[in-house]
Design an enzyme around this catalytic site. Structure first.
Site, PDB file in Angstrom:
ATOM      1  N   ALA A 157       0.755  -1.186  -0.118  1.00 23.61           N
ATOM      2  CA  ALA A 157      -0.034  -0.082   0.012  1.00 23.61           C
ATOM      3  C   ALA A 157       0.970   1.245  -0.117  1.00 23.61           C
ATOM      4  CB  ALA A 157      -0.913  -0.237   1.285  1.00 23.61           C
TER       5      ALA A 157
ATOM      6  N   GLY B 119       5.541  -0.289  -3.622  1.00 24.15           N
ATOM      7  CA  GLY B 119       4.682  -1.457  -3.407  1.00 24.15           C
ATOM      8  C   GLY B 119       3.481  -1.273  -4.352  1.00 24.15           C
TER       9      GLY B 119
ATOM     10  N   ILE C 104       4.676  -7.361   9.385  1.00 21.55           N
ATOM     11  CA  ILE C 104       5.566  -8.281   9.000  1.00 21.55           C
ATOM     12  C   ILE C 104       6.311  -8.811  10.210  1.00 21.55           C
ATOM     13  CG2 ILE C 104       5.729  -7.461   6.533  1.00 21.55           C
ATOM     14  CD1 ILE C 104       8.617  -6.390   7.613  1.00 21.55           C
TER      15      ILE C 104
ATOM     16  N   THR D 267      10.922  -2.992  12.093  1.00 20.68           N
ATOM     17  CA  THR D 267      10.466  -3.579  10.634  1.00 20.68           C
ATOM     18  C   THR D 267      11.590  -3.769   9.760  1.00 20.68           C
ATOM     19  OG1 THR D 267       8.217  -2.202  11.149  1.00 20.68           O
ATOM     20  CG2 THR D 267       9.126  -2.786   8.809  1.00 20.68           C
TER      21      THR D 267
ATOM     22  N   THR E 147      18.493  -0.769  -0.899  1.00 21.73           N
ATOM     23  CA  THR E 147      18.383   0.644  -1.303  1.00 21.73           C
ATOM     24  C   THR E 147      19.992   0.927  -1.713  1.00 21.73           C
ATOM     25  OG1 THR E 147      18.650   2.859  -0.513  1.00 21.73           O
ATOM     26  CG2 THR E 147      18.272   1.149   1.249  1.00 21.73           C
ATOM     27  N   ASP E 148      20.104   1.865  -2.374  1.00 18.65           N
ATOM     28  CA  ASP E 148      21.716   2.484  -2.746  1.00 18.65           C
ATOM     29  C   ASP E 148      22.330   3.031  -1.539  1.00 18.65           C
ATOM     30  OD1 ASP E 148      20.470   4.821  -2.798  1.00 18.65           O
ATOM     31  OD2 ASP E 148      21.306   5.384  -4.954  1.00 18.65           O
ATOM     32  N   GLU E 149      21.493   3.343  -0.566  1.00 20.29           N
ATOM     33  CA  GLU E 149      21.880   3.910   0.563  1.00 20.29           C
ATOM     34  C   GLU E 149      22.776   3.070   1.479  1.00 20.29           C
ATOM     35  OE1 GLU E 149      18.957   6.782   2.524  1.00 20.29           O
ATOM     36  OE2 GLU E 149      17.975   7.038   0.744  1.00 20.29           O
TER      37      GLU E 149
ATOM     38  N   TYR F 293      18.279   4.640   9.132  1.00 23.69           N
ATOM     39  CA  TYR F 293      17.417   4.246   8.184  1.00 23.69           C
ATOM     40  C   TYR F 293      18.330   3.040   7.285  1.00 23.69           C
ATOM     41  CZ  TYR F 293      15.531   3.424   3.223  1.00 23.69           C
ATOM     42  OH  TYR F 293      15.216   3.067   2.080  1.00 23.69           O
TER      43      TYR F 293
ATOM     44  N   ALA G 115      21.216   2.002   7.929  1.00 22.60           N
ATOM     45  CA  ALA G 115      21.778   0.872   8.721  1.00 22.60           C
ATOM     46  C   ALA G 115      20.694  -0.169   8.932  1.00 22.60           C
ATOM     47  CB  ALA G 115      22.088   1.522   9.889  1.00 22.60           C
TER      48      ALA G 115
ATOM     49  N   LYS H 229      18.383  -0.856   6.894  1.00 19.19           N
ATOM     50  CA  LYS H 229      18.302  -1.676   5.701  1.00 19.19           C
ATOM     51  C   LYS H 229      19.499  -2.580   5.388  1.00 19.19           C
ATOM     52  CE  LYS H 229      15.438  -1.351   3.058  1.00 19.19           C
ATOM     53  NZ  LYS H 229      14.074  -2.205   2.849  1.00 19.19           N
TER      54      LYS H 229
ATOM     55  N   LEU I  14      11.544  14.362  -1.185  1.00 19.56           N
ATOM     56  CA  LEU I  14      11.739  15.661  -1.841  1.00 19.56           C
ATOM     57  C   LEU I  14      10.614  15.760  -2.773  1.00 19.56           C
ATOM     58  CD1 LEU I  14      13.998  17.760  -2.246  1.00 19.56           C
ATOM     59  CD2 LEU I  14      14.679  16.238  -4.274  1.00 19.56           C
TER      60      LEU I  14
HETATM   61  P1  NAD Z   1       6.483   3.816   1.801  1.00 17.37           P
HETATM   62  O1  NAD Z   1       7.188   4.343   3.108  1.00 17.37           O
HETATM   63  O2  NAD Z   1       6.087   4.518   0.827  1.00 17.37           O
HETATM   64  O3  NAD Z   1       5.795   2.660   2.005  1.00 17.37           O
HETATM   65  C1  NAD Z   1       6.010   1.509   2.911  1.00 17.37           C
HETATM   66  C2  NAD Z   1       4.963   0.547   3.023  1.00 17.37           C
HETATM   67  O4  NAD Z   1       5.165  -0.249   4.154  1.00 17.37           O
HETATM   68  C3  NAD Z   1       3.704   1.325   3.641  1.00 17.37           C
HETATM   69  O5  NAD Z   1       2.584   0.675   3.066  1.00 17.37           O
HETATM   70  C4  NAD Z   1       3.548   0.942   5.227  1.00 17.37           C
HETATM   71  O6  NAD Z   1       2.257   0.806   5.470  1.00 17.37           O
HETATM   72  C5  NAD Z   1       4.307  -0.594   5.062  1.00 17.37           C
HETATM   73  N1  NAD Z   1       4.834  -0.958   6.342  1.00 17.37           N
HETATM   74  C6  NAD Z   1       5.627  -0.374   7.171  1.00 17.37           C
HETATM   75  N2  NAD Z   1       6.004  -1.067   8.435  1.00 17.37           N
HETATM   76  C7  NAD Z   1       5.361  -2.369   8.091  1.00 17.37           C
HETATM   77  C8  NAD Z   1       5.172  -3.573   8.719  1.00 17.37           C
HETATM   78  N3  NAD Z   1       5.861  -3.450  10.088  1.00 17.37           N
HETATM   79  N4  NAD Z   1       4.387  -4.484   8.423  1.00 17.37           N
HETATM   80  C9  NAD Z   1       3.768  -4.330   7.143  1.00 17.37           C
HETATM   81  N5  NAD Z   1       3.782  -3.161   6.458  1.00 17.37           N
HETATM   82  C10 NAD Z   1       4.600  -2.244   6.994  1.00 17.37           C
HETATM   83  O7  NAD Z   1       8.119   3.125   1.101  1.00 17.37           O
HETATM   84  P2  NAD Z   1       8.596   2.937  -0.132  1.00 17.37           P
HETATM   85  O8  NAD Z   1       9.227   4.455  -0.852  1.00 17.37           O
HETATM   86  O9  NAD Z   1       7.620   2.592  -1.192  1.00 17.37           O
HETATM   87  O10 NAD Z   1       9.662   2.196  -0.300  1.00 17.37           O
HETATM   88  C11 NAD Z   1       9.475   0.442  -0.534  1.00 17.37           C
HETATM   89  C12 NAD Z   1      10.860  -0.064  -0.519  1.00 17.37           C
HETATM   90  O11 NAD Z   1      11.710   0.124  -1.356  1.00 17.37           O
HETATM   91  C13 NAD Z   1      11.325   0.051   1.234  1.00 17.37           C
HETATM   92  O12 NAD Z   1      11.920  -1.054   1.480  1.00 17.37           O
HETATM   93  C14 NAD Z   1      12.482   1.062   0.870  1.00 17.37           C
HETATM   94  O13 NAD Z   1      13.497   0.619   1.779  1.00 17.37           O
HETATM   95  C15 NAD Z   1      12.876   0.786  -0.529  1.00 17.37           C
HETATM   96  N6  NAD Z   1      13.479   1.889  -1.363  1.00 17.37           N
HETATM   97  C16 NAD Z   1      12.847   2.947  -1.548  1.00 17.37           C
HETATM   98  C17 NAD Z   1      13.334   3.867  -2.253  1.00 17.37           C
HETATM   99  C18 NAD Z   1      12.854   5.315  -2.342  1.00 17.37           C
HETATM  100  O14 NAD Z   1      13.348   5.937  -3.096  1.00 17.37           O
HETATM  101  N7  NAD Z   1      11.583   5.698  -2.164  1.00 17.37           N
HETATM  102  C19 NAD Z   1      14.747   3.679  -3.058  1.00 17.37           C
HETATM  103  C20 NAD Z   1      15.030   2.181  -2.832  1.00 17.37           C
HETATM  104  C21 NAD Z   1      14.639   1.425  -2.144  1.00 17.37           C
HETATM  105  P1  TYD Z   2      14.525  12.032   0.243  1.00 14.94           P
HETATM  106  O1  TYD Z   2      13.483  12.287  -0.689  1.00 14.94           O
HETATM  107  O2  TYD Z   2      14.166  12.160   1.804  1.00 14.94           O
HETATM  108  O3  TYD Z   2      15.188  10.648  -0.269  1.00 14.94           O
HETATM  109  P2  TYD Z   2      16.635  10.072   0.281  1.00 14.94           P
HETATM  110  O4  TYD Z   2      17.121  10.840   1.791  1.00 14.94           O
HETATM  111  O5  TYD Z   2      16.285   8.815   0.718  1.00 14.94           O
HETATM  112  O6  TYD Z   2      17.552  10.263  -0.573  1.00 14.94           O
HETATM  113  O7  TYD Z   2      15.705  13.297  -0.021  1.00 14.94           O
HETATM  114  C1  TYD Z   2      16.129  13.498  -1.422  1.00 14.94           C
HETATM  115  C2  TYD Z   2      17.270  14.294  -1.243  1.00 14.94           C
HETATM  116  O8  TYD Z   2      16.625  15.787  -0.920  1.00 14.94           O
HETATM  117  C3  TYD Z   2      18.249  14.014   0.040  1.00 14.94           C
HETATM  118  O9  TYD Z   2      19.507  14.735  -0.309  1.00 14.94           O
HETATM  119  C4  TYD Z   2      17.630  15.093   1.119  1.00 14.94           C
HETATM  120  C5  TYD Z   2      17.045  16.345   0.174  1.00 14.94           C
HETATM  121  N1  TYD Z   2      15.723  16.806   0.867  1.00 14.94           N
HETATM  122  C6  TYD Z   2      15.745  18.400   1.033  1.00 14.94           C
HETATM  123  O10 TYD Z   2      16.749  19.002   0.642  1.00 14.94           O
HETATM  124  N2  TYD Z   2      14.726  18.825   1.719  1.00 14.94           N
HETATM  125  C7  TYD Z   2      13.534  18.163   1.936  1.00 14.94           C
HETATM  126  O11 TYD Z   2      12.738  18.565   2.520  1.00 14.94           O
HETATM  127  C8  TYD Z   2      13.559  16.659   1.906  1.00 14.94           C
HETATM  128  C9  TYD Z   2      12.630  15.738   2.406  1.00 14.94           C
HETATM  129  C10 TYD Z   2      14.751  16.026   1.221  1.00 14.94           C
END
Ligand code: NAD
Ligand code: TYD
Length: 342
Positions: free
Chosen positions: A10, A14, A61, A103, A128-130, A152, A154, A156, A192
């Site tokens: 959700a 995902g 989970i 989580t 993640t690349d982080e 975060y 760490a 992951k 962002l």
């Molecule tokens: P998001 O925060 O939008 O969604 C996370 C989802 O997980 C939510 O629906 C939340 O309800 C659910 N959730 C959280 N804790 C839970 C638990 N304990 N049990 C069941 N469900 C739970 O995150 P996203 O941006 O869609 O990221 C999804 C995955 O991709 C994550 O594992 C994240 O680390 C990874 N990821 C994200 C990015 C990015 O740029 N957003 C990049 C690389 C990897």
């Molecule tokens: P974000 O979308 O939080 O992703 P991540 O931290 O996972 O890379 O942030 C992307 C970049 O933007 C990051 O370098 C932090 C910066 N950022 C801002 O400058 N201002 C903001 O309000 C936010 C949320 C992020």
């Protein structure tokens, strides 16, 4: 025919993944397990809600019984569920960082235990690349050391290591994907892109951290989802795959791009105090995924970013419902209310 468990379905990536599966693997059965935290939005899945081959389970989970129920009969598992926002992992309240460890590490272990019992064909841990930490030069390859620097990243990295240990110790078919900064529809407006687009539409400040010269590799959500699917179908057990867009940009460049699409002035950009421990740069070498998974990003940055900005402009009900809520407003005040000027 596969029966697939999508945890965190959700959320942002995902839910886009579920829609991708319905389009590209329409014969598959899809089960979503999601706790529905602040980031989990059932409306992201409204289009599939009445689908006969789809089931939604609300659950954590970390809860073995909920996991056993949802994973029953599944052949593939994709674990997207996570606490995903770096700034929330940095907030003073221990409950915040604690939720990440719970989580993103313990939850992965619970899923792996059930996947072992179910004898699944593939377990994809979405990472993640982080996890590589700050990459001042060059591009990370999958064999580089993991040097995460935020609670975060760490957490992951911990989830990845637990997953890898089940491959080594129990011969489980675990595959890890390391995706870069993802953008697209349905992203919670704390990240962002949706934060800045929605603020700009309301002529509100865009709080750019520090000098705004931090560099990220931007990846369209559909390309990310196709990479994760390829890892599930063609990934080799025990391997990790970098999934990046090949679009390295500074935060300032991304911000100026979205303002230009919206026709809004650069004067909305407000430099604010930096994120503690802010990684300056992430960069991925994705040759392994390209040659071994037959995957590559299909959309250009300019075209996909323009379409995404327009999606937020045209779907204001979606993000206004979130931004108007109490949880969001409290978070915004806590994260931005006391930031010094950059
Ligand atoms: P998001 O925060 O939008 O969604 C996370 C989802 O997980 C939510 O629906 C939340 O309800 C659910 N959730 C959280 N804790 C839970 C638990 N304990 N049990 C069941 N469900 C739970 O995150 P996203 O941006 O869609 O990221 C999804 C995955 O991709 C994550 O594992 C994240 O680390 C990874 N990821 C994200 C990015 C990015 O740029 N957003 C990049 C690389 C990897
Ligand atoms: P974000 O979308 O939080 O992703 P991540 O931290 O996972 O890379 O942030 C992307 C970049 O933007 C990051 O370098 C932090 C910066 N950022 C801002 O400058 N201002 C903001 O309000 C936010 C949320 C992020």
């Amino acid at each position: 025919m596969e029966k697939v468990l999508v945890t965190g379905g959700a959320g942002f990536i995902g839910s886009n993944f579920v829609h991708l599966l319905r389009r590209e693997r329409p014969e598959w059965h899809v089960v979503v397990l999601d706790k529905l935290t602040y980031a989990g939005r059932p409306e992201n899945l409204a289009a599939v809600a009445n689908d006969a081959q789809y089931r939604f389970v609300q659950g954590d989970i970390c809860d073995a019984a909920a996991v056993a129920d949802a994973m029953q009969g599944c052949t593939l598992v994709f674990n997207f569920a996570a606490e995903s926002h770096v700034d929330r992992s940095l907030m003073g309240d221990p409950a915040h960082a604690g939720a990440f460890v719970q989580t993103d590490v313990y939850g992965v272990y619970v899923l792996l235990e059930e996947a072992k019992r179910q004898n699944v064909k593939k377990f994809v841990q979405v990472s993640t690349d982080e996890v590589y930490g700050d990459v001042s030069q060059g591009h990370s390859v999958e064999t580089d050391p993991l040097e995460p620097r935020s609670p975060y990243s760490a957490s992951k990295a911990g989830g990845e290591l637990i997953a890898r240990s089940y491959f080594v110790s129990h011969d489980m078919p675990v595959v890890i994907t390391r995706g870069s900064n993802t953008f697209g529809p349905y992203q919670y407006p704390e990240k962002l892109l949706p934060l800045f687009v929605s603020n700009a539409l309301d002529d509100q400040d865009l709080p750019l951290y520090g000098d705004g010269l931090q560099r990220r590799d931007w990846l369209f959500v559909e390309d990310h989802g196709r990479g994760i699917l390829a890892a599930g179908e063609r990934g080799r057990a025990g391997e990790a795959y970098n999934i990046g867009g090949g679009n390295e940009k500074t935060n300032r460049e991304v911000t100026e791009f979205l303002l230009q699409v919206l026709g809004k002035p650069a004067s909305l950009i407000k430099p604010v105090g930096d994120r503690p421990g802010h990684d300056r740069r992430y960069a991925l070498n994705c040759e392994k995924a390209k040659s071994n998974l037959d995957w590559q990003p299909l959309r250009t940055f300019e075209e996909a970013m323009t379409a995404t900005v327009e999606w937020y402009r045209d779907h204001q009900d979606w993000w206004r419902a979130i931004k108007g809520g109490e949880e969001y407003q409290q978070y915004y005040q806590r994260n931005y209310g006391t930031r010094d000027k950059g």
